[in-house]
Scaffold this motif. Sequence first.
Motif, PDB file in Angstrom:
ATOM      1  N   CYS A  42       4.728   1.737  13.486  1.00 34.20           N
ATOM      2  CA  CYS A  42       6.048   2.179  13.024  1.00 34.20           C
ATOM      3  C   CYS A  42       6.272   3.616  13.486  1.00 34.20           C
ATOM      4  O   CYS A  42       6.166   4.565  12.700  1.00 34.20           O
ATOM      5  N   GLN A  43       6.549   3.772  14.767  1.00 35.73           N
ATOM      6  CA  GLN A  43       6.619   5.103  15.366  1.00 35.73           C
ATOM      7  C   GLN A  43       7.700   6.003  14.764  1.00 35.73           C
ATOM      8  O   GLN A  43       7.459   7.205  14.602  1.00 35.73           O
ATOM      9  N   LEU A  64       0.872  -1.169   0.000  1.00 38.06           N
ATOM     10  CA  LEU A  64       0.000   0.000   0.000  1.00 38.06           C
ATOM     11  C   LEU A  64       0.907   1.216   0.000  1.00 38.06           C
ATOM     12  O   LEU A  64       1.863   1.273   0.787  1.00 38.06           O
ATOM     13  N   PHE A  65       0.632   2.214  -0.837  1.00 38.58           N
ATOM     14  CA  PHE A  65       1.586   3.315  -0.944  1.00 38.58           C
ATOM     15  C   PHE A  65       0.915   4.618  -1.353  1.00 38.58           C
ATOM     16  O   PHE A  65      -0.186   4.639  -1.915  1.00 38.58           O
ATOM     17  N   THR A  66       1.608   5.716  -1.081  1.00 38.83           N
ATOM     18  CA  THR A  66       1.156   7.052  -1.441  1.00 38.83           C
ATOM     19  C   THR A  66       2.352   7.995  -1.380  1.00 38.83           C
ATOM     20  O   THR A  66       3.484   7.568  -1.143  1.00 38.83           O
ATOM     21  N   PHE A 113      -3.443   1.033   5.988  1.00 40.33           N
ATOM     22  CA  PHE A 113      -2.199   1.804   5.966  1.00 40.33           C
ATOM     23  C   PHE A 113      -1.990   2.513   7.303  1.00 40.33           C
ATOM     24  O   PHE A 113      -0.895   2.461   7.886  1.00 40.33           O
ATOM     25  N   ASP A 114      -3.044   3.176   7.796  1.00 41.02           N
ATOM     26  CA  ASP A 114      -2.944   3.922   9.056  1.00 41.02           C
ATOM     27  C   ASP A 114      -2.666   2.987  10.232  1.00 41.02           C
ATOM     28  O   ASP A 114      -1.898   3.332  11.151  1.00 41.02           O
ATOM     29  N   GLU A 115      -3.271   1.810  10.219  1.00 42.35           N
ATOM     30  CA  GLU A 115      -3.045   0.839  11.300  1.00 42.35           C
ATOM     31  C   GLU A 115      -1.591   0.381  11.317  1.00 42.35           C
ATOM     32  O   GLU A 115      -0.986   0.237  12.394  1.00 42.35           O
ATOM     33  N   ILE A 143      -4.512   6.069  -0.985  1.00 44.81           N
ATOM     34  CA  ILE A 143      -3.657   4.899  -0.929  1.00 44.81           C
ATOM     35  C   ILE A 143      -3.890   4.018  -2.153  1.00 44.81           C
ATOM     36  O   ILE A 143      -5.027   3.737  -2.531  1.00 44.81           O
ATOM     37  N   GLN A 144      -2.800   3.598  -2.799  1.00 44.57           N
ATOM     38  CA  GLN A 144      -2.868   2.673  -3.910  1.00 44.57           C
ATOM     39  C   GLN A 144      -2.333   1.312  -3.473  1.00 44.57           C
ATOM     40  O   GLN A 144      -1.552   1.227  -2.516  1.00 44.57           O
TER      41      GLN A 144
END
Length: 432
Positions: free
Chosen positions: A266-267, A191-193, A259-261, A282-283
């Motif tokens: 990943c802080q 998933l990416f943006t 993606f948000d989860e 998100i793609q």
Amino acid sequence: MNTHKNYDTIIIGGGPAGSTAATLIAQQGYRVLLLERETEPTFKIGESLIPATYWTFKRLGMLKKLRESHFPQKFSVQFFTRTGKATNPFYFFETNPHESAITWQVLRSEFDQMLLDNATEKGVEVRWGVSVRKVLFEGDKALGVVAQNGKNGNLETIHGHVIVDSTGQRSLIGRQLDLNTFEPNLKKASLFTHYEDGYRDEGLDEGATLILHTEDKDSWFWSIPLPYNRTSIGVVGELDYLLQNRREQNGKLNAQKIFDEELEKCQPLKQRLEGAKQLFPIQTTKDFSYRASRIAGENWVLIGDAFGFLDPVYSTGLFLALKSGEMAADVIVDAFRSNDFSGTKLGSWGQVFVDGMEAFRKLVYAFYTKEFSFARFLTEYPEHLGGIVDILSGDVYRRDVTHIFPDMSKMCYFPPEVPLEQTTNENSIAKM
């Protein structure tokens, strides 16, 4: 249906592999037609170069253009552990004091346009908005293509001595001849943006590619700095974990939520993106680890992602695209000089190319082994630092990097190597 028969080589697809092969063949005086189905370069993922691309760019005459571009310079790659701890950056110049140790992070729409403009300057005929519907075969021999003009829908049969498939994951010939096989242990999704105004380190580290594990190590993020203060951000994980098991009750996929989860896990990356603006939805992409069983046949060749793709973790996609275009072009030029367009001749570069891919493949499997740690490996085997940096730099065709793998195999599993098929199975080929 119109018919045209005057080309030495037809390249299908205008990505980096196709433009590289087209340019190098045209530079030797052969008539090259490149067909690109888009009407202009578009957004693509795969934005990070590795140093060994330098040598292909030198042959293409692209180094000056890249140096004068606004693409961020890349000196290193840095990994973050599941606890958020940053490892020491792998600086490419530590094993390579040459200027080739410096490379770039590219916005693909602009980068691909630069390569195609360069191809045109070198004598390639580039046609935009033309989609190849199929490749014409007589037995294993490729005769030409049937292409459709996007403006008027007209079909045209175009003949050429050599047909080069550079159609990316569309893999026109690979699908037509049923050549593609997926990597069984690398069923991944991503998933990416892009973000704007994310935090960047300073100095040499400003242009670094960051690879960040999530806290449970079930996924990892890439962070690639781009022009216009953009940063490419993507998360990769097992297909089932990232997508299949995360569907809503109605069966739909909420890519933004997933993606948000993962970003919450990943802080270090979340902190870098505080106050940053996400630029588009998100793609997603999935099942991207595959390879064709053959790389060439009579009068046809596969290059770039049309032949295969490993994994995004080490940013090898653009390098392998450029390198395959270069290696295939040299063999095609030699085929014209010797008047030998057999599969054996046109595929003579294939096993060497696959051997280089294998070095990356082993490092990919090491990365996805949860118990494996580069830091722990180098603590135990510090003599292998140079070999790892060589692979991360892409020096898999210029140096012997295989010496690191016997010791690495003590810490992770490497699946057997799969050689290319060398014989022709005409029963699997559609006669058209």
